[in-house]
Motif scaffolding. Structure first.
Motif, PDB file in Angstrom:
ATOM      1  N   SER A   1      74.755  63.858  69.087  1.00 57.78           N
ATOM      2  CA  SER A   1      74.345  63.521  70.455  1.00 57.78           C
ATOM      3  C   SER A   1      75.523  62.986  71.270  1.00 57.78           C
ATOM      4  N   ILE A   2      76.423  62.269  70.623  1.00 56.72           N
ATOM      5  CA  ILE A   2      77.631  61.773  71.294  1.00 56.72           C
ATOM      6  C   ILE A   2      78.533  62.947  71.673  1.00 56.72           C
ATOM      7  N   LEU A   3      78.695  63.910  70.755  1.00 53.84           N
ATOM      8  CA  LEU A   3      79.494  65.105  71.061  1.00 53.84           C
ATOM      9  C   LEU A   3      78.908  65.853  72.251  1.00 53.84           C
ATOM     10  N   ALA A   4      77.587  66.001  72.262  1.00 54.08           N
ATOM     11  CA  ALA A   4      76.933  66.734  73.350  1.00 54.08           C
ATOM     12  C   ALA A   4      77.072  65.993  74.680  1.00 54.08           C
ATOM     13  N   GLU A   5      76.882  64.694  74.667  1.00 50.37           N
ATOM     14  CA  GLU A   5      77.035  63.906  75.898  1.00 50.37           C
ATOM     15  C   GLU A   5      78.440  64.081  76.470  1.00 50.37           C
ATOM     16  N   GLY A   6      79.433  63.916  75.621  1.00 47.85           N
ATOM     17  CA  GLY A   6      80.819  64.065  76.072  1.00 47.85           C
ATOM     18  C   GLY A   6      81.113  65.459  76.582  1.00 47.85           C
ATOM     19  N   ALA A   7      80.637  66.475  75.861  1.00 46.44           N
ATOM     20  CA  ALA A   7      80.909  67.856  76.245  1.00 46.44           C
ATOM     21  C   ALA A   7      80.278  68.204  77.588  1.00 46.44           C
TER      22      ALA A   7
ATOM     23  N   GLU B   1      87.316  61.019  67.787  1.00 48.20           N
ATOM     24  CA  GLU B   1      88.604  61.690  67.584  1.00 48.20           C
ATOM     25  C   GLU B   1      88.540  63.137  68.079  1.00 48.20           C
ATOM     26  N   LEU B   2      87.461  63.835  67.747  1.00 46.45           N
ATOM     27  CA  LEU B   2      87.318  65.222  68.161  1.00 46.45           C
ATOM     28  C   LEU B   2      87.236  65.328  69.684  1.00 46.45           C
TER      29      LEU B   2
ATOM     30  N   TYR C   1      80.551  70.556  67.089  1.00 50.04           N
ATOM     31  CA  TYR C   1      80.955  70.553  68.497  1.00 50.04           C
ATOM     32  C   TYR C   1      80.927  71.970  69.075  1.00 50.04           C
ATOM     33  N   ILE C   2      81.433  72.928  68.344  1.00 49.15           N
ATOM     34  CA  ILE C   2      81.461  74.318  68.818  1.00 49.15           C
ATOM     35  C   ILE C   2      80.036  74.823  69.056  1.00 49.15           C
ATOM     36  N   GLN C   3      79.127  74.540  68.124  1.00 48.54           N
ATOM     37  CA  GLN C   3      77.730  74.963  68.298  1.00 48.54           C
ATOM     38  C   GLN C   3      77.116  74.329  69.545  1.00 48.54           C
ATOM     39  N   LEU C   4      77.327  73.047  69.702  1.00 49.90           N
ATOM     40  CA  LEU C   4      76.766  72.351  70.858  1.00 49.90           C
ATOM     41  C   LEU C   4      77.390  72.848  72.158  1.00 49.90           C
ATOM     42  N   ARG C   5      78.678  73.040  72.149  1.00 49.83           N
ATOM     43  CA  ARG C   5      79.363  73.499  73.367  1.00 49.83           C
ATOM     44  C   ARG C   5      78.865  74.881  73.797  1.00 49.83           C
TER      45      ARG C   5
END
Length: 171
Positions: free
Chosen positions: A20-26, A54-55, A132-136
């Motif tokens: 969820s953090i990755l998705a929010e940032g993306a 980090e990512l 991250y790639i999947q979410l993006r």
């Protein structure tokens, strides 16, 4: 669905520390002119996963202000009006969610939990990159929907299709 304000999106996951953090940032990095993204969890951890932060930094995405938080924050008076909700882990998808004011459109975009990967730092980083790639990919499809031409039901269906179509294709 034509409106002249930014749409708000809430990404939910149990611990609100990785996916969820990755998705929010993306989403905030990809379309901050049209969307405001938030993330939360049913049982939030104490902080975002260091590999997630980090990512995001490696993708030149700001991480200031990202924190693990309870979804209760978004069901209270004074919380931002939420237009769209995505669950990104299977646990959160199966939980009883709060009643969201305004009845936002919802979809499940399950992504394997990168924080469960064991092994070397390289293996963990790879798992976070895959998530991250999947979410993006899903976020890119979502932000390119013709919202002005779709009614609420059509948007809801498209949101679901994005999650299931890419999963079936093996992303």
């Amino acid at each position: 669905m034509i409106e002249h304000r930014k749409y708000t999106v809430l990404f939910l996951c149990t611990h609100n520390s990785a996916r969820s953090i990755l998705a929010e940032g993306a989403l905030n990095a990809l379309a901050s002119d049209r969307f405001v993204a938030y993330s939360a969890g049913s049982h939030p951890g104490s902080a975002p996963n260091p590999y997630a932060l980090e990512l995001l930094r490696s993708q030149h995405i700001a991480t200031e202000g990202l924190r693990s938080k309870s979804w209760d924050e978004f069901a209270q008076d004074g919380a931002p009006h939420i237009d769209f909700i995505f669950t990104v882990c299977d646990d959160a998808a199966g939980e009883v969610c709060p009643i969201w004011p305004g009845h936002p459109a919802k979809a499940h975009w399950g992504v394997p939990d990168p924080s469960r990967v064991e092994g070397s730092d390289e293996a963990k980083r790879h798992a976070f990159l895959e998530a991250y790639i999947q979410l993006r990919k899903r976020i890119e499809l979502f932000i390119n929907l013709p919202f002005e031409k779709l009614d609420r039901l059509a948007v809801q269906q498209e949101m679901q299709n994005i999650g299931t179509t890419l999963r079936e294709q093996g992303e």
